[in-house]
Design an enzyme around this catalytic site. Structure first.
Site, PDB file in Angstrom:
ATOM      1  N   TRP A  71      51.128  44.955  45.451  1.00 47.50           N
ATOM      2  CA  TRP A  71      50.433  46.197  45.077  1.00 47.50           C
ATOM      3  C   TRP A  71      48.945  45.919  44.853  1.00 47.50           C
ATOM      4  CZ3 TRP A  71      47.586  47.469  40.721  1.00 47.50           C
ATOM      5  CH2 TRP A  71      47.267  48.809  40.562  1.00 47.50           C
ATOM      6  N   HIS A  72      48.631  44.716  44.322  1.00 48.40           N
ATOM      7  CA  HIS A  72      47.239  44.406  43.997  1.00 48.40           C
ATOM      8  C   HIS A  72      46.366  44.217  45.217  1.00 48.40           C
ATOM      9  CE1 HIS A  72      48.830  43.751  39.962  1.00 48.40           C
ATOM     10  NE2 HIS A  72      47.609  43.976  39.557  1.00 48.40           N
ATOM     11  N   GLY A  73      46.936  43.832  46.323  1.00 43.96           N
ATOM     12  CA  GLY A  73      46.085  43.654  47.495  1.00 43.96           C
ATOM     13  C   GLY A  73      46.864  43.151  48.689  1.00 43.96           C
ATOM     14  N   PHE A 105      41.828  47.562  44.477  1.00 44.41           N
ATOM     15  CA  PHE A 105      43.288  47.623  44.536  1.00 44.41           C
ATOM     16  C   PHE A 105      43.749  49.067  44.687  1.00 44.41           C
ATOM     17  CE2 PHE A 105      42.769  43.844  41.523  1.00 44.41           C
ATOM     18  CZ  PHE A 105      42.524  43.007  42.589  1.00 44.41           C
TER      19      PHE A 105
END
Lengths: 472, 303
Positions: free
Chosen positions: A322-324, A472
């Site tokens: 999800w962060h990247g 993000f």
């Protein structure tokens, strides 16, 4: 628009003026129009995506509530999740997965080439997609009533304080607060301003002062000594914490001034004694989202030890992704998954003094941050091996003055958080309010707010750096 | 009392406390700043009696090792150089020095600093409150920051130099010199092509510095310190520009030591001497009469 930009200094008073001068639906329109302006300042084209996403989930929410047939409701929720994840997948992960597939094919001897598409990542997409997705899921579960007022729903989705970098405020918390007007409240204004200013201290004075020191270490790890690299990793732990918690504090504080309650998003995470505690204190709105919409639906801890471990790993891997769109984020998530599994496996068998537990958790968290910060595994490996193969000394470190400034600021932050925690616990025992005392007293709050401004003036970095979580 | 009224009173009190504290802390911080032994604090505190004052950028820092100059000449030396310190800034600092301290006999200026744009000016802002000259330069280059600094007096103190000044509270800062040696790969690398691209405002400042020195009866030495194996593309043109601006005579002279040292052991990198190199250069300067005042300096030996 950035909270730490000159444009925002003009935007905020204009918004506040219009907000307090209006009421009812006019106020909702003010919130909507200003929020869209806030977002459009970055790139007006993606406003349409934002509005389209809102309209789709608004419509699906009503259909889900009206529909009684399970099969159709299931199709509707699949459609909602597909649309939301489709946006996220295309804008955030398309190049990543296509490139990864091409690499995998090449490693199997197939001649596949892939030229990355030039896809601009709409700022905040990960946040608003999770927000709207949780809404339709809640309506599907019938734990949430569908909102039938498009203006209210769209305002909930686009409300500017938390639009681009969270916290992820769920419909169940936010929509009821949009049902009524909030009168100006003196207490809320003062406590909100306290949060906003403390957020600016974290961002402008601490995170942005640390940023260049971390950047040079991760750009050329080979040029730095072991001590210097280790210092870079520790500094990054505080950069990302202050950057993100700073943004959250500003967002939550602004909302509080306006009469809204967003809850808290960070609660002294580096004082955690275990990893489950860490995740109940770090980016709380995301970790609770992952718990409620991923971990528990996967079975949570209900299916025995191994299924629990699997669920923890899956949740953290997806949380990492999800962060990247980079395997380094997946590695970061995997490490946290492993930490959680290891902690669960050990149960309460290993007893260590509290200070040792905090030390271990903090250092393992820092180890995971290496992958989070590194643009590639090569860089992460260079940093790790640079630290492991001890060379150089403290005396080799450049920019000692700037480092000293950051260390002093971090020391101040930790002392503030530690004493705040201590006093809060004591007050809890005495049955008094748990808010960071003595900041509920007016004089203290005034002094604290003034001190925040002085710290910003004397230590702030005014280069207008982006917030890390924007990407993000 | 209504919440709005209470809120307005709180905000008014907040603004007052912020501004009062800003003034008080800035005043206290300024008092601390000028007590430091950091070079610019010493300059603005006044009372220095150095006979030789040195100005320049990082090449000025590492070429003119003040303790060695004092040992060699028996005269008190004061190095005001700093990384990226351009002649434009050097002019302001020099004139401030002359206003507040004893008149030096000789001023040495490493003038290849004419190619730097003077980023150090932002770091010098804690001293801008003490110097109308620095303030004028700072206002010209950073008008918004200068304006903000007039509202909040703590803002100009937000600088690495302030922290450095705290570090040198009780310690002398004149012992800065690089002691590392040129890395082996740099020793054997072919001579790099070097082209001087001076900023016009810096060349003009060199001219004004020379005039100011003449007017006050101070000897000026405009020096190019050594480089390691550089192939200079436009040295004659650069020197011509400076000569035109400075108009050298028996009191203001130009010296070129750009290729005077070829021993790699004398350099920390290809543009900076180390301690060994600085000592070699200083002996050359003494041999050439650069430290001799009263119109007794040797001619611009290499020019």
């Amino acid at each position: 628009m950035l909270f730490n930009s000159f444009a925002f200094l003009v935007f905020l008073p204009a918004f506040m003026l219009c907000y307090w001068a209006t009421s009812g639906r006019t106020r909702l329109w003010v919130m909507l129009v200003f929020s869209i302006g806030f977002y459009a300042w970055w790139d007006w084209r993606f406003v349409f995506l934002l509005l389209f996403s809102s309209v789709v989930d608004f419509s699906l929410g009503i259909l889900l509530e009206n529909e009684q047939g399970d099969a159709i409701r299931r199709r509707l929720i699949v459609l909602s999740v597909a649309v939301n994840l489709g946006f996220l997948g295309f804008f955030k992960y398309f190049n990543f997965f296509a490139d990864s597939a091409a690499r995998l094919s090449r490693s199997m001897g197939l001649h596949v080439t892939y030229d990355a598409l030039k896809i601009v990542l709409p700022v905040g997409i990960s946040f608003y997609v999770f927000k709207t997705m949780s809404y339709t899921i809640d309506v599907y579960r019938r734990t949430e009533k569908a909102e039938r007022d498009l203006l209210k729903f769209t305002t909930f989705v686009v409300f500017f304080p938390e639009l681009v970098a969270g916290p992820i405020v769920r419909a169940s918390r936010m929509l009821p607060q949009l049902q009524r007007d909030h009168a100006f409240d003196y207490e809320r204004m003062v406590s909100g301003l306290t949060l906003v200013l403390s957020g600016y201290v974290r961002k402008v004075a601490i995170a942005d002062s640390i940023a260049p020191l971390v950047d040079i270490r991760f750009a050329h790890p080979e040029a730095h000594s072991s001590v210097s690299l280790l210092l870079g990793v520790y500094l990054y732990a505080f950069q990302i914490y202050c950057d993100f918690s700073g943004y959250s504090n500003i967002a939550i504080g602004l909302a509080r001034i306006l009469g809204f309650d967003f809850g808290i998003n960070f609660d002294r995470p580096y004082f955690s004694r275990g990893f489950s505690e860490f995740w109940s204190r770090w980016h709380i709105s995301l970790s609770s989202w992952l718990r409620d919409y991923l971990y528990i639906p996967l079975g949570g801890s209900r299916g025995g030890a191994w299924l629990t471990y699997r669920n923890l790993m899956l949740t953290m891997l997806l949380g990492g992704l999800w962060h990247g769109a980079n395997w380094t984020f997946v590695a970061w998530g995997a490490l946290h998954g492993l930490y959680l599994v290891a902690q669960r496996m050990m149960g309460g068998r290993v007893r260590l003094p509290a200070v040792v537990q905090v030390f271990v958790v903090f250092n393992l968290t820092c180890f995971a941050w290496i992958f989070f910060r590194s643009p590639s595994f090569d860089v992460a490996w260079q940093v790790i091996s640079g630290i492991a193969h001890y060379h150089g000394s403290l005396l080799d470190i450049d920019n000692r003055w700037k480092i000293l400034k950051c260390v002093v600021l971090i020391g101040g932050l930790l002392a503030f958080e530690w004493s705040g925690g201590l006093l809060a616990r004591r007050n809890d025992r005495n049955g008094r309010r748990a808010e960071s005392p003595p900041l509920h007293r007016n004089g203290w709050r005034l002094a604290f707010c003034a001190a925040c401004v002085w710290v910003i003036l004397i230590f702030g970095t005014f280069s207008g750096l982006n917030f890390i979580y924007f990407q993000f | 009392m209504s919440d709005v009224r209470k809120g307005l009173i709180w905000i008014a009190a907040f603004v007052l406390v912020v501004l009062a504290g800003d003034r008080l802390f800035a005043w206290l911080a300024q008092r601390v700043l000028v007590r430091s032994q950091f070079r610019y604090s010493r300059l603005y505190r006044g009372g220095n009696d150095a006979e030789i004052v040195i100005l320049g950028d990082s090449r000025g820092v590492n070429s003119f090792y003040a303790p060695a100059i004092e040992k060699l000449t028996g005269r008190r030396a004061f190095n005001l150089s700093y990384n990226s310190l351009s002649p434009e800034i050097a002019e302001a600092l020099l004139l401030d020095h002359l206003d507040r301290n004893a008149k030096p006999k000789i001023v040495i200026l490493e003038f290849t600093s004419a190619i730097v744009s003077g980023e150090v000016l932002t770091e010098l802002r804690p001293y801008a409150g003490l110097s109308p000259r620095l303030m004028a330069l700072y206002t010209r280059k950073h008008p918004y920051a200068a304006r903000a600094g007039r509202v909040f007096h703590l803002l100009p103190l937000n600088s690495g130099f302030y922290i450095e000044a705290l570090h040198y509270m009780r310690r002398d800062d004149q012992d800065w010199i690089m002691r590392s040696a040129l890395p082996p790969e740099a020793r054997t690398a072919p001579a790099a092509i070097w082209r001087f691209k001076p900023f016009p405002q810096n060349i003009a400042a060199l001219g004004r510095i020379a005039d100011a020195l003449r007017r006050r009866g101070i000897e000026g030495r405009f020096v190019i310190a050594p480089y390691y194996q550089k192939h200079f593309m436009n040295m004659p043109q650069f020197l011509g520009l400076v000569e035109h601006a400075v108009d050298p005579d028996e009191h203001v002279r130009i010296y070129n030591y750009a290729d005077a040292i070829d021993d790699p052991g004398a350099f920390a990198d290809t543009v900076h001497l180390n301690e060994t190199g600085s000592l070699i250069l200083l002996k050359m300067l003494q041999r050439d009469g650069v430290f001799a005042a009263g119109g007794m300096a040797g001619p611009g030996a290499r020019f």
